[in-house]
Scaffold this active site. Structure first.
Site, PDB file in Angstrom:
ATOM      1  CG  ASP A  89      -3.079  -3.392   5.019  1.00  0.00           C
ATOM      2  OD1 ASP A  89      -2.092  -2.671   5.279  1.00  0.00           O
ATOM      3  OD2 ASP A  89      -4.058  -2.982   4.372  1.00  0.00           O
ATOM      4  CD  GLU A  90      -5.885  -5.432   1.318  1.00  0.00           C
ATOM      5  OE1 GLU A  90      -6.975  -5.999   1.154  1.00  0.00           O
ATOM      6  OE2 GLU A  90      -5.681  -4.240   1.048  1.00  0.00           O
ATOM      7  CG  ASN A  91       3.760  -7.752   0.698  1.00  0.00           C
ATOM      8  OD1 ASN A  91       3.813  -7.596  -0.522  1.00  0.00           O
ATOM      9  ND2 ASN A  91       4.816  -8.081   1.430  1.00  0.00           N
ATOM     10  CG  HIS A 120      -2.127  -0.891   1.049  1.00  0.00           C
ATOM     11  ND1 HIS A 120      -3.143  -0.610   0.171  1.00  0.00           N
ATOM     12  CD2 HIS A 120      -2.449  -2.080   1.617  1.00  0.00           C
ATOM     13  CE1 HIS A 120      -4.057  -1.579   0.223  1.00  0.00           C
ATOM     14  NE2 HIS A 120      -3.666  -2.487   1.077  1.00  0.00           N
TER      15      HIS A 120
END
Lengths: 679, 679
Positions: free
Chosen positions: A312-314, A249
């Site tokens: 988050d959300e790598n 992100h």
């Protein structure tokens, strides 16, 4: 339109406690007296200690709000004579120099017939009590008064926050400040400020100026503004926890500093929404030197002892594709991207420690090897929250509290960080610090954000503060209506939102028909909007869907009306109320459809107007069958079932969240088989 | 309620021009084509010269507003290919480095079927044209478009301002900024910022810090904020003329610096409203040294070549009572306080010249000996304006434009700085620079100011810009409704004002009955409120009267409905419209009276509700007599006349401004003799 829906159907009234009040969150303990402390222009306050600037300023703000409600001027100065003051405020101490979750926020408030006394161990506790006092204010023909009462109160959880995502859409400082006031009014105590995203980097950095210069489209906070927000929050007993999301992100960082990404670049500010590949390179020492210098600069702006690293959300794509990163993993025996991210986090820990910060991160950082000083914020579900607590990590729940998903207040209210069914031991449960409501920024601009936070966040605030047993939904909605109106004192614009946007959208024409539609319609849920409209950061948020509000107040009321009627179908008043409403919908639809045809931004109204007319007609039929005691004719079921089913799906970019209540009515009339429908 | 009052009665529609548009102010010349230039997501703009930052920023703002109206994203970057751009903006030059009344604000806008071209001699002219372009935007079933047209436009007067008094009530910077945007939307070009008063000194002074520290209750603008406002205004082609009122209206200065007053002090910030005695001592050299150093500091903040010294309402009491001032007058042969004030002004002139400022002052400074470089602002009447122009002074009209007096837009619209009847020669008339609407601060707080300025100021803006012949009141109100909705783009809150305040006032209950009342009621006029309520600076502005709006949109509409009906009493539609309205009022009154009894802040509603019911009943009777062709019974006249007379006086703190229209109806029904009644 709202006037057609009675505020409190008899069923809900019956459920209300004997002594109705408008306190939200509900205090731990309330003992009502029978008297009234009159509040008029003679009102004065004495404060001890007088040297506590934060306490004195809070009393001054409370007094200004009080006089605005009374409509008469009150004394500007504090009373010197405690014995004669209407209100005595006593704090045993100022509270922590830098507020932490260990801050004592308890207070006792005793309102007698001649004076009120607010006592607290800290100034922060006194602040909480002042909000309770303002919520107690009531009026009668003789004027304003406080009911006599003894309140003992303290929060159930020490971490009660709202995450505001200013990365995907920037929110000017005025938006932040007015929301801090609104948060304080319902005793929230953490602003989790999500300051960087693929779509924008929002803080001025003097060490790395290309961060804000090239990563923000010019939309960022100056360092002076950051200091202003932090001071303003502290004055209201609210901590500011910054989040700089990494390693993923993070596209906006790399526009100015591509050398810290895991692939060469160049990078541009991301306009789409989703999960993207640009990721910090965890294998280069330069990355950590950059991060250390950056955190060093920012740590001076954010005094809070917690620091949110995101995590988050790598996507892992850049790490998989980079030969040097693959080689680094092989060389060190790092078997997965999750393990590599843990390595990255382990490198962050000493940097944070140097600046006396504890790490907070999302679920994904909870991997073997993560230091137990870290705090886990769960967005994926309570399972990971419990898992974190069992493994010794402090944790915060956000799953179930995503305001931007546009669910009902009732839905969020039912989510408990520590439900009665929790299997955690007492020691483990103590690690659950609380929760945070999240307003992610995909579909939320400065003009719409207040309506997406309030009033629903007040119900979540109650979940975080009040005893677990406070769960009466009807009573929550009754109080929420009052608190929602009071919240406008802080300048938040949720209540004026729909009419304001409709006026512009209709260009000065009568907004009546569309306003009536938006009394019962709401935006489609988060994921639906992205799919249907293919939104990006550049999509203007000025359509009918943006004017609509989540969980419109009528949804619960219509449900309560239907249930009251079904309990007693021969009660003429219930039937008449519903019949008026259904006729109104039926007659309204052509006017809405005419506007939808003429106004491009209101084109979404067509399908919902059509469905409203159909539901109105079906509702009138159901009332006739139920009231008349006759079975519906052959074929009625086959005709109305598809209407009901369609009405529970997206209609353009709108939903009709009261549709399940209509289904209950039709089921009772014998027209259609049951299926699960609760919104 | 508003839905009960048709927006455009046939009578008004008949008066509208053939090609209706929503431009305000009306341009000098309009030649309509028959085509439509479609505006959609392919819209692009080319700008020449590209290096003019102010022009480029203005185009970017216009594009953002346009995309918000379209609901689709538009190109962020300027088009490089002029031949392909939807809109070409060409300015021959940037405009004056420091804007003055000599700035050329003219422009031509040609909208063809395939592209639009905006040309102007200066960037400021182009800014004006961009606002016209946004007002031209219209929609149909195929989407948005600009009608093809050729517009040639330039202002009638070069000085078109709004005075905002932040002395009596402070207005935070956000209020100022959003009002600057709204001013730009209707082509106003001067913010006259009234920065000091008996009740407050509102600018940070580093040379004399006790001015803001002791004279403002902490409510003042920092120097950074002043610079921000000046830059923000300049970007919108708006000059900022500061006023530091002296020698009177200056109590707040003397709280920190009593030595410059004409009596020893000490002084406190004044809380009452009116004319007070504290006055600068014009006889001491220290006074002028102080003023010179003060102006020297402030001149660096305010680049405008004009400087307003106030000069109004000097009571003369301190001068009369001071032995040393009396001696000074005697010694110098100064025969009156007016002459002494002229001496004071003569001393100010070289100070202002040193900082390249021309003096502006109120009527009272127009005394023998005043340098003719001074500008006279007339608040006392057009006579003094004309007198000033005849004597060689440039002049500005504010008499007739006091927004805080809460008169109708129609009233202000009829006031012309240079009416056709003016006896001034061409040369004298050229000295009349224009006018300023004034919003004095006695009864105006941050929460209410927008509703007291807008939309009425847009009608005044038209008077200052458009040709003298543009005077059709019905057409003005038709366009004002559209412009009022568009003004909300700038963030001004006039339109959401009433509902927002009513929600708080009713604490979350149904606001319907009170909102319906305030559709037809307005606050009492300025002087009446002061007399009735005995207001001071400390009076909270949160009562029903504050929620009410001046000149509610229904006032003119009801008048037009009545007139349409009287033209054709047998027309069933007109009669039915009026009958519905009158029945509604009659039925509404008990609900309003119940709320007025229960809510202390709405206690004012009682008398107005009672009058509304009586007028509704009388109106229904008048309709019956007129429609039935029968004379009213004996005694009807004697019964309704006192009702009508009472309804035209203050009712609590409210007025019913449509009452004169009811009187017309009753007169026509033969019930009561005529008397002058126009509001």
């Amino acid at each position: 339109m709202l006037a057609l829906v009675p505020a409190a159907p008899a069923a809900a009234q019956a459920a209300a406690p004997h002594h109705t009040h408008h306190l939200m969150p509900v205090p731990v303990s309330l003992q009502w007296g029978t008297g009234r402390l009159r509040i008029d222009s003679t009102f004065t306050v004495a404060v001890r200690p007088q040297g506590d600037g934060r306490l004195v300023r809070a009393v001054a703000r409370m007094t200004r709000r009080l006089e605005a409600r009374l409509g008469v001027p009150l004394a500007k100065d504090l009373a010197s004579d405690r014995a004669r003051a209407t209100l005595v405020v006593e704090a045993d101490g100022p509270g922590q120099a830098v507020q932490t979750p260990a801050e004592d926020e308890s207070y006792t408030l005793e309102v007698g017939a001649t004076r009120a006394v607010l006592r607290a161990p800290t100034a922060v506790g006194a602040l909480r009590g002042l909000e309770t006092l303002l919520q107690l204010l009531d009026g009668d023909r003789a004027g304003f008064y406080l009911p006599t009462v003894v309140i003992r109160d303290a929060p159930r959880f020490p971490w009660r926050g709202i995450l505001i995502d200013v990365g995907r859409h920037f929110q000017p400082i005025g938006v932040i400040l007015r929301n801090l006031d609104a948060m304080a009014a319902v005793k929230l105590n953490v602003l989790h400020w999500h300051l960087s995203e693929d779509q924008g980097f929002r803080v001025e950095s003097r060490r790395f100026p290309r961060l804000h210069e090239t990563g923000s489209d010019g939309l960022y906070y100056t360092q002076d503004q950051i200091r202003e927000v932090v001071a303003y929050a502290r004055d209201r007993g609210i901590r500011v926890v910054p989040e700089f999301d990494m390693p993923g992100h993070s596209t906006a960082w790399f526009v100015g500093y591509p050398e810290h990404a895991s692939a060469p670049g160049p990078y541009q500010v991301e306009r789409r929404f989703g999960v993207f590949d640009p990721t910090f390179d965890p294998t280069r020492e330069e990355t950590y030197r950059f991060i250390e210098r950056f955190i060093g600069e920012m740590a001076a702006l954010f005094p809070d002892p917690y620091w949110h690293v995101g995590g988050d959300e790598n996507s892992g794509v850049q790490w998989n594709e980079s030969p040097s990163i693959r080689a680094f993993k092989a060389q060190r025996g790092i078997g997965s991207n999750e393990a590599l991210q843990t390595y990255f986090n382990q490198r962050l820990v000493p940097i944070l420690q140097k600046y006396r910060k504890r790490m907070v991160g999302w679920d994904e950082i909870l991997q073997p090897g993560l230091p137990t000083t870290s705090v886990i914020q769960s967005w994926q579900g309570r399972a990971s929250l419990d898992s974190a607590a069992r493994r010794g990590y402090a944790s915060i729940l956000s799953s179930g509290y995503y305001l931007d998903h546009l669910r009902t207040a009732e839905y969020h209210y039912a989510v408990d960080p520590l439900p009665a069914s929790s299997a955690l031991s007492t020691e483990e449960a103590a690690r659950v610090l609380g929760g945070e409501a999240c307003i992610w920024g995909e579909h939320v601009g400065p003009e719409t954000i207040d309506s997406r936070i309030w009033p629903r966040a007040a119900a979540i605030a109650e979940r975080f503060w009040s005893p677990r047993e406070v769960t009466d939904v009807a009573d929550m909605y009754r109080r929420l209506a009052v608190v929602s109106a009071q919240l406008e004192e802080s300048g938040v614009r949720h209540a004026s939102h729909t009419d304001r946007m409709l006026r512009r959208l209709t260009g000065g024409e009568d907004i009546g028909p569309l306003a009536a539609l938006l009394e019962v319609a709401q935006p489609v849920y988060f994921g639906e909007r992205g799919q249907i409209q293919r939104t990006t950061q550049l999509t203007p948020l000025t359509r009918l869907v943006d004017a609509a509000r989540p969980d419109p107040a009528t949804r619960f009321r219509i449900g309560a009306m239907v249930d009251a009627f079904l309990t007693d179908p021969l009660h003429a008043e219930y039937r008449d109320d519903l019949a008026r409403l259904f006729s109104w919908w039926r007659d309204l639809a052509p006017r809405i459809e005419a506007l939808a045809g003429a106004l491009p931004l209101a084109a979404d109204a067509g399908p919902a107007a059509q469905a409203l007319a159909e539901l109105g007609a079906a509702g009138l039929e159901a009332l006739a069958y139920l009231g008349g005691g006759v079975a519906p004719p052959e074929g009625w079921q086959a005709r109305v079932t598809p209407l009901l089913e369609r009405a529970e799906r997206p209609l353009g970019l709108l939903r009709l969240p009261f549709a399940p209540a209509l289904r209950r009515l039709v089921i009772a009339a014998g027209g259609t088989p049951a299926r699960p429908t609760s919104p």
